[in-house]
Design a protein around this motif. Sequence first.
Motif, short mmCIF file in Angstrom:
data_model
loop_
_atom_site.label_atom_id
_atom_site.label_comp_id
_atom_site.label_asym_id
_atom_site.label_seq_id
_atom_site.Cartn_x
_atom_site.Cartn_y
_atom_site.Cartn_z
N GLY A 34 0.81 -1.21 0.00
CA GLY A 34 0.00 0.00 0.00
C GLY A 34 0.84 1.25 0.00
O GLY A 34 0.39 2.31 -0.45
N LEU A 35 2.07 1.15 0.48
CA LEU A 35 2.96 2.30 0.49
C LEU A 35 3.83 2.37 -0.77
O LEU A 35 3.94 3.43 -1.38
CB LEU A 35 3.86 2.27 1.73
CG LEU A 35 3.24 2.80 3.02
CD1 LEU A 35 4.19 2.59 4.19
CD2 LEU A 35 2.89 4.28 2.89
N TYR A 36 4.46 1.26 -1.16
CA TYR A 36 5.34 1.37 -2.34
C TYR A 36 5.23 0.18 -3.28
O TYR A 36 6.19 -0.17 -3.98
CB TYR A 36 6.79 1.60 -1.91
CG TYR A 36 7.44 0.53 -1.06
CD1 TYR A 36 8.08 -0.56 -1.64
CD2 TYR A 36 7.42 0.62 0.32
CE1 TYR A 36 8.68 -1.52 -0.86
CE2 TYR A 36 8.03 -0.33 1.11
CZ TYR A 36 8.66 -1.41 0.52
OH TYR A 36 9.26 -2.36 1.30
N GLY A 37 4.06 -0.45 -3.35
CA GLY A 37 3.85 -1.52 -4.32
C GLY A 37 3.85 -1.01 -5.75
O GLY A 37 3.45 0.13 -6.02
N ILE A 38 4.30 -1.85 -6.66
CA ILE A 38 4.39 -1.51 -8.08
C ILE A 38 3.37 -2.35 -8.85
O ILE A 38 3.25 -3.56 -8.63
CB ILE A 38 5.80 -1.78 -8.63
CG1 ILE A 38 6.86 -1.02 -7.82
CG2 ILE A 38 5.88 -1.41 -10.11
CD1 ILE A 38 6.72 0.49 -7.90
N GLU A 39 2.64 -1.71 -9.75
CA GLU A 39 1.65 -2.42 -10.56
C GLU A 39 2.27 -2.78 -11.91
O GLU A 39 2.77 -1.90 -12.63
CB GLU A 39 0.41 -1.56 -10.77
CG GLU A 39 -0.72 -2.26 -11.51
CD GLU A 39 -1.98 -1.42 -11.60
OE1 GLU A 39 -3.04 -1.99 -11.90
OE2 GLU A 39 -1.88 -0.19 -11.38
N ASP A 40 2.22 -4.07 -12.26
CA ASP A 40 2.77 -4.50 -13.54
C ASP A 40 1.71 -4.43 -14.64
O ASP A 40 0.58 -3.97 -14.40
CB ASP A 40 3.36 -5.91 -13.44
CG ASP A 40 2.33 -6.97 -13.06
OD1 ASP A 40 1.11 -6.71 -13.19
OD2 ASP A 40 2.73 -8.06 -12.62
N GLU A 41 2.05 -4.88 -15.85
CA GLU A 41 1.14 -4.78 -16.98
C GLU A 41 -0.12 -5.62 -16.79
O GLU A 41 -1.17 -5.31 -17.36
CB GLU A 41 1.86 -5.20 -18.26
CG GLU A 41 2.98 -4.25 -18.68
CD GLU A 41 3.64 -4.69 -19.97
OE1 GLU A 41 3.26 -5.78 -20.49
OE2 GLU A 41 4.51 -3.95 -20.48
N ALA A 42 -0.03 -6.68 -15.99
CA ALA A 42 -1.20 -7.53 -15.74
C ALA A 42 -2.11 -6.99 -14.66
O ALA A 42 -3.16 -7.56 -14.40
CB ALA A 42 -0.73 -8.94 -15.37
N GLY A 43 -1.69 -5.90 -14.02
CA GLY A 43 -2.51 -5.31 -12.97
C GLY A 43 -2.23 -5.84 -11.58
O GLY A 43 -2.90 -5.47 -10.62
N THR A 44 -1.22 -6.70 -11.45
CA THR A 44 -0.85 -7.26 -10.14
C THR A 44 0.08 -6.28 -9.43
O THR A 44 0.96 -5.67 -10.05
CB THR A 44 -0.14 -8.62 -10.32
OG1 THR A 44 -1.01 -9.50 -11.02
CG2 THR A 44 0.20 -9.22 -8.97
#
Length: 498
Positions: free
Chosen positions: A79-89
């Motif tokens: 929630g603080l520094y997660g990265i979203e990839d092309e699949a939306g994960t």
Amino acid sequence: MSEHPEQAAPAPKRSRFTLPSAYTILFGLIVVMAVATWLIPAGAYDSDAEGNPVPGTYHEVPATPQRIVVDSLTAPINGLYGIEDEAGTISYYNSGVLFGAIDVALFIIVIGGFLGVTMQTGAIQAGIGQLVARLRGREKWMIPILMSVFALGGTTFGMAEESLAFYALVIAVMVAAGYDTVTAAAILLLGCGIGVLGSTINPFATGIASGFAGIPISDGIGLRILILLISLAVGIWFVMRYAERVRRDPAKSLVADMKADNDAHFKLSADDAQRQLTGRHKAILAVFGLAFVVMMYAVIPWSDLGVPLPTLWWWFPEMTASFLFFSVIIGLLGGMNEGKLTSSFVDGGRDLLGVALIIGIARGITVIMNNGQITDTVLHWAELALGDVGAAGFAIVMYALFLPLSFLIPSSSGLATVAMPIMAPLAGFLGVPQDLVVTAYQSANGLMNLFIPTSAVVMGGLAIARVPYGRYLRWVWPLLAILAGVTVVLLGLAAVLG
């Protein structure tokens, strides 16, 4: 207080039930959402070129249930520094675009430092003290003037806890003028609170909510100003009406039985009576106001509005740097050395560290829902449920929904982080401007924070003023009903008029 503990009366029994903190509630919601990913069908909308969901394209997809323990514990981190990839994960190990709210959390901490430095200079305190001194003998006019000043603080920088520093001074002056502590507490509590209810550029409410809704902070500002002005006028009328009744007949005070003790306790001190507003204080207050003017100018998309002014396209990183810059300027104007400036900034940031952590936990709820692919399913259900209510009905339903949510999550930033990713796209589906969702959220949250017992500002302010909570609640509920009615009407009209 007795000096002999053995003679003290037994402590009153505490209530068996205490509402958990916002941290516990939000983390509990993370676990609930993790369980929900095993029960709610996974689904998704098709997206347009800008990545927004397209109405009517919902379809089910293979389920990706989340691990109850592991994913719940890592959700606040994502929630603080997660990265979203092309699949939306979303994961902190991904490559892609930032999904976490670390930019918002850092902005909150820097704002805390900015306020800490400014308060340390004494400029705000001196400004209020000078205003009170100049109005002595005309205390009746202190009510509208001070409520307006505190509302200005609420609508611009979310003045809330900072107001507790002014209770002793305002109470002393009002009691000496023949009013009661309820009047003094209402000036501060309702003044700041109504300002937050009608937030215009408040970074903790409007700024964060607009950010998660994906719209500029300037969207909907006209409606928010209207809500602010009408609500403030009603609040001033309500307080002045009560204050004049008490001045004429002290027996009509809510705390009439405590008058003698309060008169003795809240004597105006010599220090309060001699507060001076220096030239240095005036310069600091001017720079303090300039910081918010700069923020407002820099985030408004002037080119989109057809206004021939340079558009800076600032958002949280630039705003954070700006407030850091103004913190240094104010510290230097205040004559602080390096150590004092740094410690004041750090202390101010520490005061809002809890708010920054709440944002991470709250964003973690969305992480679980997105990774479990149930966000679009919930959005689809809401689309079906609200599809026929119309624009005005939608705005009113949103306001009604945010009221109980604000009781559970009184933090304006935490509630915005949880709700906006779902509610804002829903408004787009129904053809309702997304800024109406922001306004509905902040108005409902602001109203609830005028009286809910989970608010430290409400309970702390009333404790300082020696006003029993039950008496305050019985007195203020008609005003709350009026403010709610005003907001509902204005939201409905704005939705209908587009």
